[in-house]
Write a protein that holds these residues in place. Structure first.
Motif, PDB file in Angstrom:
ATOM      1  N   GLU A  25      -7.193   2.810   1.427  1.00 34.33           N
ATOM      2  CA  GLU A  25      -7.951   4.030   1.153  1.00 34.33           C
ATOM      3  C   GLU A  25      -6.960   5.174   0.887  1.00 34.33           C
ATOM      4  O   GLU A  25      -7.154   5.983  -0.023  1.00 34.33           O
ATOM      5  CB  GLU A  25      -8.891   4.370   2.313  1.00 34.33           C
ATOM      6  N   THR A  26      -5.891   5.213   1.658  1.00 27.23           N
ATOM      7  CA  THR A  26      -4.846   6.226   1.450  1.00 27.23           C
ATOM      8  C   THR A  26      -4.214   6.065   0.066  1.00 27.23           C
ATOM      9  O   THR A  26      -4.067   7.039  -0.686  1.00 27.23           O
ATOM     10  CB  THR A  26      -3.773   6.102   2.540  1.00 27.23           C
ATOM     11  N   ALA A  27      -3.872   4.828  -0.287  1.00 25.58           N
ATOM     12  CA  ALA A  27      -3.264   4.575  -1.595  1.00 25.58           C
ATOM     13  C   ALA A  27      -4.222   4.978  -2.717  1.00 25.58           C
ATOM     14  O   ALA A  27      -3.812   5.582  -3.716  1.00 25.58           O
ATOM     15  CB  ALA A  27      -2.890   3.093  -1.712  1.00 25.58           C
ATOM     16  N   ARG A  28      -5.499   4.675  -2.533  1.00 24.05           N
ATOM     17  CA  ARG A  28      -6.512   5.007  -3.541  1.00 24.05           C
ATOM     18  C   ARG A  28      -6.598   6.519  -3.733  1.00 24.05           C
ATOM     19  O   ARG A  28      -6.554   7.023  -4.859  1.00 24.05           O
ATOM     20  CB  ARG A  28      -7.885   4.462  -3.089  1.00 24.05           C
ATOM     21  N   GLN A  29      -6.668   7.259  -2.608  1.00 22.82           N
ATOM     22  CA  GLN A  29      -6.771   8.720  -2.709  1.00 22.82           C
ATOM     23  C   GLN A  29      -5.529   9.300  -3.379  1.00 22.82           C
ATOM     24  O   GLN A  29      -5.615  10.220  -4.188  1.00 22.82           O
ATOM     25  CB  GLN A  29      -6.938   9.343  -1.322  1.00 22.82           C
ATOM     26  N   ARG A  30      -4.365   8.773  -3.043  1.00 23.65           N
ATOM     27  CA  ARG A  30      -3.130   9.346  -3.592  1.00 23.65           C
ATOM     28  C   ARG A  30      -2.991   9.038  -5.082  1.00 23.65           C
ATOM     29  O   ARG A  30      -2.475   9.857  -5.838  1.00 23.65           O
ATOM     30  CB  ARG A  30      -1.922   8.835  -2.794  1.00 23.65           C
ATOM     31  N   ALA A  41       0.820  -1.218   0.000  1.00 24.23           N
ATOM     32  CA  ALA A  41       0.000   0.000   0.000  1.00 24.23           C
ATOM     33  C   ALA A  41       0.851   1.264   0.000  1.00 24.23           C
ATOM     34  O   ALA A  41       0.315   2.372   0.040  1.00 24.23           O
ATOM     35  CB  ALA A  41      -0.938  -0.014   1.211  1.00 24.23           C
ATOM     36  N   GLY A  42       2.174   1.122  -0.016  1.00 16.16           N
ATOM     37  CA  GLY A  42       3.043   2.287  -0.096  1.00 16.16           C
ATOM     38  C   GLY A  42       3.280   3.010   1.220  1.00 16.16           C
ATOM     39  O   GLY A  42       3.581   4.208   1.236  1.00 16.16           O
ATOM     40  N   VAL A  43       3.166   2.285   2.330  1.00 15.92           N
ATOM     41  CA  VAL A  43       3.475   2.884   3.632  1.00 15.92           C
ATOM     42  C   VAL A  43       4.969   3.225   3.666  1.00 15.92           C
ATOM     43  O   VAL A  43       5.803   2.430   3.217  1.00 15.92           O
ATOM     44  CB  VAL A  43       3.089   1.925   4.770  1.00 15.92           C
ATOM     45  N   THR A  44       5.308   4.404   4.200  1.00 18.49           N
ATOM     46  CA  THR A  44       6.712   4.839   4.173  1.00 18.49           C
ATOM     47  C   THR A  44       7.461   4.504   5.464  1.00 18.49           C
ATOM     48  O   THR A  44       8.689   4.558   5.488  1.00 18.49           O
ATOM     49  CB  THR A  44       6.814   6.353   3.909  1.00 18.49           C
ATOM     50  N   GLY A  45       6.738   4.140   6.522  1.00 21.96           N
ATOM     51  CA  GLY A  45       7.425   3.758   7.748  1.00 21.96           C
ATOM     52  C   GLY A  45       6.458   3.338   8.838  1.00 21.96           C
ATOM     53  O   GLY A  45       5.291   3.718   8.825  1.00 21.96           O
ATOM     54  N   ILE A  46       6.958   2.514   9.767  1.00 24.15           N
ATOM     55  CA  ILE A  46       6.118   2.002  10.861  1.00 24.15           C
ATOM     56  C   ILE A  46       6.814   2.282  12.191  1.00 24.15           C
ATOM     57  O   ILE A  46       7.992   1.960  12.362  1.00 24.15           O
ATOM     58  CB  ILE A  46       5.864   0.484  10.696  1.00 24.15           C
TER      59      ILE A  46
END
Lengths: 262, 262
Positions: A253-258, A135-140
């Motif tokens: 949802e974040t990936a979709r919006q971006r 989903a393209g998360v940049t960090g955890i």
């Protein structure tokens, strides 16, 4: 070839499987299986243990190994003894832990962060890591009370994302969240009492999701730090979603919006 | 009170835990724990077994039971023997299986269906069922080769949704999909080779998602029946998502579109 389970190295491998303390002292973790071996960044590979049978049948995998001094053979019996799985594939590697710092994670240009508060289930953490990469998360950012990311059960569920998604354990989660906010990253608490439906928010800006423990959700003192509480609207009699499922819905949802932006 | 593990009823309970054939012959399944007991629709409750300790400590739960003839006591030792969990809560129920027919599922007004092709992991099926209730899925069609929904591990992950989400096992999945389409329900195959990003489709109309096996995805002959192939766009090196995660992303996109409609 090591043929005895009382060999000192074998004893050490068992310790590394079982104890996060030993893993962290040595700054390494273990991975098993061909796929996990193939994806190891070369500079992090410390040692490769293969079973007799694996050595016989999968010569091409062994030949791919650049530094043969890192290779060690175990009898099938000893391999079964050190393996964390019931039907081991016959290859187990010692891998150097990644060192990310919080500052690096906070400075990502299109920050899409997860903040995990006391997550306990290894399968959930592994699945979240794997899904986060997709989903393209940049960090955890992970609270120190959470399950150890180098737990063999977590590693199995990550499917290689463990090598690629930046993460950091923090002593003080409140302090870390303050830093997240100070970096202009908007913080959302995923909460059953959230007033706003998650899909009404704008995640094209820098975004962090605060995710709580499986049984109890976010601790109040953590949720209270968030800029906004959001919830996933639920039908039927379902009270809550599995933590990995809820997190995935928010991440995609974040990936979709971006993707659909501008 | 039953105090011996060689009691005929005890032996039968063990068979019901382990064998889907025995469950299906008798048309029942087992659930464990207080929450699963509390949510049983009364007309489906066949029998309640409680441990000695549970009977002592949780009298109010036992008093809630309307028909006391359904109650049976087991010694703690026998209860541990029949339980599927390591630390049993002390209450185990025999529940009548639900009988849904395919026609009922197909006639749902705002059909939002899942079609599961050969799903194998009990945790995945249970999580999908729980999430499906939350996302407003109206029915689930399952190929007969899939894991048994009454497997104790599935039941544990459903968190009570097993009682509420209509589902049906079908002998011939192709024939069932033909019927789905004949009912004017649009069919989407979740496929890594899908041309269309999942979020570009309109799920406010009657919709069914075809979901494949964890390791191999949808069988080609099943995917080929779909009206459209969709994919979830993925970043990084992730090849695929866990089946329950992918299904959840699709179900909640459908729920989102339907909430925001008109």
């Amino acid at each position: 070839m090591i043929t005895s389970t009382s060999n000192a190295r074998v004893k050490e491998l068992v310790q590394l499987q079982k104890k996060s303390k030993v893993r962290n002292e040595q700054g390494v973790f273990l991975v098993e299986g061909v796929k996990m071996y193939q994806e190891i960044p070369q500079e992090q590979l410390v040692k490769v243990y293969v079973s007799e049978t694996f050595a016989d049948k999968q010569k091409e995998e062994i030949n791919r190994l650049k530094d043969r001094r890192k290779l060690e053979y175990l009898s099938d019996h000893v391999f079964q003894y050190v393996s964390d799985t019931k039907t081991p594939q016959g290859i187990l590697c010692v891998v150097r832990q990644s060192a990310y710092c919080l500052e690096d994670i906070l400075e990502a240009e299109d920050a899409h962060l997860l903040v995990l508060d006391n997550l306990q289930d290894p399968g959930n953490l592994g699945t979240i890591l794997r899904t986060a990469e997709g989903a393209g998360v940049t960090g955890i950012i992970i609270s120190k009370e959470s399950v150890d990311i180098y737990n063999p059960k977590v590693i199995r569920s990550t499917m290689g994302s463990i090598y690629r998604v930046p993460f950091v354990y923090v002593e003080d989660l409140k302090e870390a969240i303050a830093k997240v906010k100070a970096h202009g990253i908007f913080t959302y608490a995923a909460h059953l009492d959230g007033k706003n439906s998650y899909d009404k928010e704008d995640y094209t800006k820098k975004t962090a999701f605060l995710i709580g423990n499986e049984g109890n959700g976010l601790r109040k003192e953590i949720a209270d730090l968030a800029d906004t509480w959001i919830r996933i609207p639920m039908q039927g009699q379902v009270e809550s979603l599995n933590a990995a499922i809820a997190t995935s819905v928010l991440m995609f949802e974040t990936a979709r919006q971006r993707r659909n932006q501008g």
